[in-house]
Write a protein that holds these residues in place. Structure first.
Motif, short mmCIF file in Angstrom:
data_model
loop_
_atom_site.label_atom_id
_atom_site.label_comp_id
_atom_site.label_asym_id
_atom_site.label_seq_id
_atom_site.Cartn_x
_atom_site.Cartn_y
_atom_site.Cartn_z
N SER A 49 5.39 13.59 -8.79
CA SER A 49 6.35 13.14 -9.80
C SER A 49 6.67 11.66 -9.63
CB SER A 49 7.64 13.97 -9.71
OG SER A 49 7.38 15.34 -9.92
N ALA A 50 6.94 11.26 -8.38
CA ALA A 50 7.27 9.86 -8.11
C ALA A 50 6.07 8.96 -8.37
CB ALA A 50 7.75 9.71 -6.67
N GLN A 51 4.88 9.40 -7.93
CA GLN A 51 3.70 8.54 -8.01
C GLN A 51 3.22 8.35 -9.43
OE1 GLN A 51 2.18 7.41 -4.68
NE2 GLN A 51 2.18 5.88 -6.28
N ILE A 52 3.15 9.43 -10.21
CA ILE A 52 2.64 9.30 -11.57
C ILE A 52 3.63 8.52 -12.44
CG2 ILE A 52 3.61 11.44 -12.53
CD1 ILE A 52 0.07 10.02 -13.13
N ALA A 53 4.92 8.67 -12.17
CA ALA A 53 5.93 7.91 -12.91
C ALA A 53 5.80 6.42 -12.61
CB ALA A 53 7.34 8.41 -12.56
N ALA A 54 5.67 6.08 -11.32
CA ALA A 54 5.54 4.67 -10.94
C ALA A 54 4.25 4.07 -11.47
CB ALA A 54 5.59 4.54 -9.42
N ALA A 55 3.15 4.80 -11.35
CA ALA A 55 1.86 4.29 -11.81
C ALA A 55 1.88 4.00 -13.30
CB ALA A 55 0.75 5.30 -11.49
N THR A 56 2.53 4.83 -14.07
CA THR A 56 2.60 4.63 -15.52
C THR A 56 3.41 3.39 -15.86
OG1 THR A 56 2.42 7.03 -15.87
CG2 THR A 56 3.25 5.70 -17.71
N ILE A 99 0.82 -1.20 0.00
CA ILE A 99 0.00 0.00 0.00
C ILE A 99 0.86 1.26 0.00
CG2 ILE A 99 -0.22 0.03 2.52
CD1 ILE A 99 -2.75 1.25 -0.16
N GLY A 100 2.06 1.17 0.57
CA GLY A 100 2.96 2.32 0.54
C GLY A 100 3.30 2.76 -0.87
N ASN A 101 3.23 1.82 -1.82
CA ASN A 101 3.51 2.17 -3.21
C ASN A 101 2.41 3.04 -3.81
OD1 ASN A 101 5.78 0.31 -3.15
ND2 ASN A 101 4.25 -1.28 -3.19
N SER A 102 1.21 2.96 -3.25
CA SER A 102 0.10 3.75 -3.75
C SER A 102 -0.05 5.07 -3.01
CB SER A 102 -1.22 2.97 -3.62
OG SER A 102 -1.17 1.76 -4.31
N VAL A 103 0.13 5.04 -1.69
CA VAL A 103 -0.17 6.24 -0.91
C VAL A 103 1.00 6.73 -0.06
CG1 VAL A 103 -2.62 5.62 -0.84
CG2 VAL A 103 -1.12 4.94 1.06
N GLY A 104 2.14 6.05 -0.16
CA GLY A 104 3.29 6.47 0.63
C GLY A 104 3.71 7.91 0.37
N THR A 105 3.74 8.29 -0.90
CA THR A 105 4.18 9.64 -1.23
C THR A 105 3.15 10.69 -0.84
OG1 THR A 105 3.31 9.45 -3.50
CG2 THR A 105 5.60 8.81 -3.14
N VAL A 106 1.86 10.34 -0.92
CA VAL A 106 0.82 11.32 -0.57
C VAL A 106 0.82 11.58 0.93
CG1 VAL A 106 -1.21 9.84 -0.15
CG2 VAL A 106 -1.49 12.01 -1.31
N VAL A 107 1.24 10.58 1.73
CA VAL A 107 1.41 10.77 3.17
C VAL A 107 2.70 11.51 3.46
CG1 VAL A 107 1.76 9.59 5.37
CG2 VAL A 107 0.01 8.77 3.80
N VAL A 139 -1.63 -1.34 -8.65
CA VAL A 139 -1.05 -2.17 -7.59
C VAL A 139 -2.02 -3.28 -7.20
CG1 VAL A 139 -0.23 -2.19 -5.20
CG2 VAL A 139 0.46 -0.35 -6.73
N GLY A 140 -3.32 -2.97 -7.17
CA GLY A 140 -4.31 -4.00 -6.87
C GLY A 140 -4.28 -5.13 -7.87
N ALA A 141 -4.06 -4.80 -9.16
CA ALA A 141 -3.97 -5.83 -10.20
C ALA A 141 -2.78 -6.75 -9.97
CB ALA A 141 -3.87 -5.17 -11.57
N SER A 191 7.32 -5.65 -9.45
CA SER A 191 7.18 -5.23 -8.07
C SER A 191 6.78 -3.77 -7.99
CB SER A 191 8.52 -5.43 -7.34
OG SER A 191 8.49 -4.74 -6.11
N PRO A 192 5.58 -3.46 -7.48
CA PRO A 192 5.24 -2.05 -7.25
C PRO A 192 6.21 -1.37 -6.31
CG PRO A 192 3.28 -3.42 -7.14
CD PRO A 192 4.45 -4.35 -7.18
N THR A 193 6.71 -2.12 -5.31
CA THR A 193 7.65 -1.56 -4.35
C THR A 193 8.94 -1.14 -5.04
OG1 THR A 193 6.75 -3.02 -2.66
CG2 THR A 193 8.83 -1.94 -2.17
N GLN A 194 9.53 -2.04 -5.80
CA GLN A 194 10.78 -1.72 -6.49
C GLN A 194 10.60 -0.56 -7.45
OE1 GLN A 194 12.03 -5.38 -8.31
NE2 GLN A 194 12.54 -6.36 -6.37
#
Length: 328
Positions: free
Chosen positions: A253-260, A26-34, A192-194, A273-276
């Motif tokens: 920047s980090a989140q949109i790059a990772a999500a893409t 879950i940190g991969n999805s919301v870690g940066t927003v926190v 990440v859920g997928a 790995s979403p984490t990596q």
């Protein structure tokens, strides 16, 4: 053990696995927003839980297919093997979660598959081509994430923030990015859920057949929600605050790059790995800001656990197979 008893145990372990992998990821999805302060922890976890649940139910089929049948055929694997593999990965993820270290659930489940295959049916039973593509995707995803995170923030820094000199204007710009970051976190959680549902239930999904596979997927998705809400804050803290200092523009920047990057690989069925990937993008943003802002000691600890995960899960899975085979 009869098939009904094995099925019940498999359902329990799929929920247990989903709980652990979601708490880890879950940190991969919301870690940066926190980490950037855009959302408080509880609201961020609720956001992530909702969108990961949707992603698990509706966007995970390609990755489930790769994990569940791409390396070892379900006819060869069978129900007992699926149970052993999932349990092996879940045990390792539990250990690392207790240590607050984000790892790759994808690495864990694929390594457990390999360990089981080596001692049960031999390497000839495995699709080495698919395994090779998965390993390549593991290497490429954090590198692409690093490059994407660096590129997005570099462009924002040089073409937006350097032109904004008034502090009041900068604050307003960051406020806008806090809203954009919430949207990028939601998009990331879908992807990440997928991945997470495939890691938690992929081998069980195919091994037990279509009559129960949808129920396993739904229960796994509920396990994902439970893991996020109960234990998701531990790894979210590591991702969001311990690697580099984040504000909304850097977090976006980090989140949109990772999500893409994750969206691309999930679309072609690769259990990256979403984490990596996200750690790569956070490092990329930190490098674009300045190398002194990246906390190298934290990265070393995370990287060490990633490296250890592969042989550890191979060994756990192989050992569990030998124990179960001996007892039966």
């Amino acid at each position: 053990m009869n098939m009904d008893g094995l099925l019940i145990m498999a359902v329990v372990i799929s929920i247990y696995m989903a709980f652990n992998i979601a708490a880890n990821d879950i940190g991969n999805s919301v870690g940066t927003v926190v980490g950037s302060g855009s959302l408080k922890m509880r609201r961020a976890l609720l956001l992530g839980a909702f969108f990961e649940f949707i992603g698990a139910l509706y966007f995970g089929n390609n990755v489930i297919r790769t994990v569940g049948s791409g390396i070892i055929s379900p006819d060869v694997l069978q129900a007992t093997g699926a149970f052993i593999i999932t349990l092996s990965a879940a045990l390792w993820i539990t250990i690392t979660l207790l240590r607050k270290i984000p790892i790759s659930g994808s690495d864990a489940i694929i390594s457990a598959l390999v360990g089981y295959g080596l001692v049960s049916t031999g390497i000839s039973s495995m699709n080495l081509g698919t395994l090779g593509f998965i390993v390549i995707s593991w290497i490429m995803s954090p590198l692409l994430g690093l490059a994407a995170g660096f590129g997005v923030y570099y462009l924002l820094k040089n073409f937006l923030f350097q032109k904004v000199t008034a502090m009041a204007v900068k604050d307003r710009v960051e406020k806008i990015f806090s809203y954009l970051q919430i949207g990028s976190s939601a998009f990331s959680a879908l992807n990440v859920g997928a991945i997470d549902i495939a890691v938690a239930t992929g081998v069980l999904y195919y091994a037990f057949g279509t009559s129960v596979s949808e129920n396993i997927q739904i229960l796994g998705a509920l396990g994902i929600v439970a893991g996020i809400m109960v234990a998701g804050g531990r790894i979210t803290e590591t991702i969001g605050r311990r690697i580099t200092e984040l504000v909304p523009s850097r977090g976006f920047s980090a989140q949109i790059a990772a999500a893409t990057v994750i969206f691309f690989f999930a679309g072609v069925g690769m259990p990256v790995s979403p984490t990596q990937t996200l750690v790569g993008t956070v490092i990329g943003v930190g490098l674009a800001r300045g190398t002194s802002t990246v906390k190298v000691d934290v990265i070393k600890n995370i990287a060490t656990t990633w490296i250890v995960t592969i042989p550890a899960c191979i060994l756990i899975s192989a050992s569990l197979y030998l124990v179960v085979n001996f007892l039966s």
